[in-house]
Design an enzyme around this catalytic site. Sequence first.
Site, short mmCIF file in Angstrom:
data_model
loop_
_atom_site.label_atom_id
_atom_site.label_comp_id
_atom_site.label_asym_id
_atom_site.label_seq_id
_atom_site.Cartn_x
_atom_site.Cartn_y
_atom_site.Cartn_z
N GLY A 144 5.45 -11.86 15.51
CA GLY A 144 4.99 -10.50 15.22
C GLY A 144 4.26 -9.87 16.38
O GLY A 144 4.04 -10.49 17.43
N ALA B 176 2.31 -12.65 8.00
CA ALA B 176 2.11 -11.78 6.83
C ALA B 176 3.39 -11.03 6.51
O ALA B 176 4.24 -10.82 7.40
CB ALA B 176 0.99 -10.78 7.10
N THR C 165 4.23 -7.54 5.94
CA THR C 165 3.49 -6.30 6.20
C THR C 165 4.25 -5.03 5.82
O THR C 165 3.75 -3.94 6.08
CB THR C 165 3.12 -6.23 7.69
OG1 THR C 165 4.30 -6.27 8.49
CG2 THR C 165 2.20 -7.37 8.08
N TYR D 83 0.55 -4.76 -1.51
CA TYR D 83 0.22 -5.31 -0.19
C TYR D 83 -1.28 -5.58 -0.08
O TYR D 83 -1.70 -6.69 0.27
CB TYR D 83 0.66 -4.34 0.91
CG TYR D 83 0.19 -4.73 2.29
CD1 TYR D 83 0.64 -5.91 2.89
CD2 TYR D 83 -0.70 -3.93 3.01
CE1 TYR D 83 0.21 -6.27 4.16
CE2 TYR D 83 -1.12 -4.29 4.27
CZ TYR D 83 -0.67 -5.45 4.85
OH TYR D 83 -1.11 -5.81 6.10
#
Length: 278
Positions: free
Chosen positions: A12, A62, A64, A127
């Site tokens: 990421g 994560a 996201t 989220y």
Amino acid sequence: MGLRVLVTGAGGQLGRELAALLPAAGHEVVALGHGELDVSDARAVGEALRRHSPEVVINAAAYTDVDGCESEAGLAYRVNALGPRNLAQLCERLGCELLHVSTNYVFDGRSERPYEPWDRPNPISVYGATKLAGEEYVRHLTGRWYIVRTAGVYGEGRNFVRTMLRAARERSTLKVKDDEYISPTYARDLAGGIIRVLEGRLYGIYHITNSGACSWCEFAREIFRIAGVEAEVVPVPSSGYPLPAARPPNGVLASPEGPELRHWREALSDYLREELGR
């Protein structure tokens, strides 16, 4: 003396910067992307930690996609909540520290001032709720933890800056929300702030963003100004830009004791200089 650090989510935007900056700061790093370590797999987490024997784990993994989380809540919970749970339990068992990266979306955004680390979370999206659950697991399952909340991250990967530049090539007028506020944060600066937290060795919750704040509309206009792009940015309210997930109108974080980063405009200028020079 350098630390042995294992970074999850190394593919990421933040993970890539951590993998590059940690060695430059004198630390040994093992950087694992999702294909190499799925944090939601407890057995895989245990095997990775035993194999690499880190002193610190930085969890930058994560899910996201804020809107995607609304329709894939189970996946969001596995990655954003059970992933940190697995890491916290194994870190506690093996005696290593855990730094978990979280988000301003744990707040509802109704505050009239920037959010402090001790303010009560109240997420308004799947989220945000799953990221808060991840924080809670970390806080309760290990005694050696750091939580770093951030906001509006952009870097090497899919992000708002690249989306705006691409959209401006397709049309001359863009509608952008002007009633949601954040502190745009360059992933490289965030990685540097995280390393300073680790080196400080003081456990707790930190808010780390580039300084200053703006609306998404102002952010877009500054992107085009710096990039020299001719595009009209039309401010619109959030109500005129409906999305599956609710966003906090005030997503600005205060950092009373965390590392202070440079102003977001300066960081954006450096990012675009490199981005447009490729």
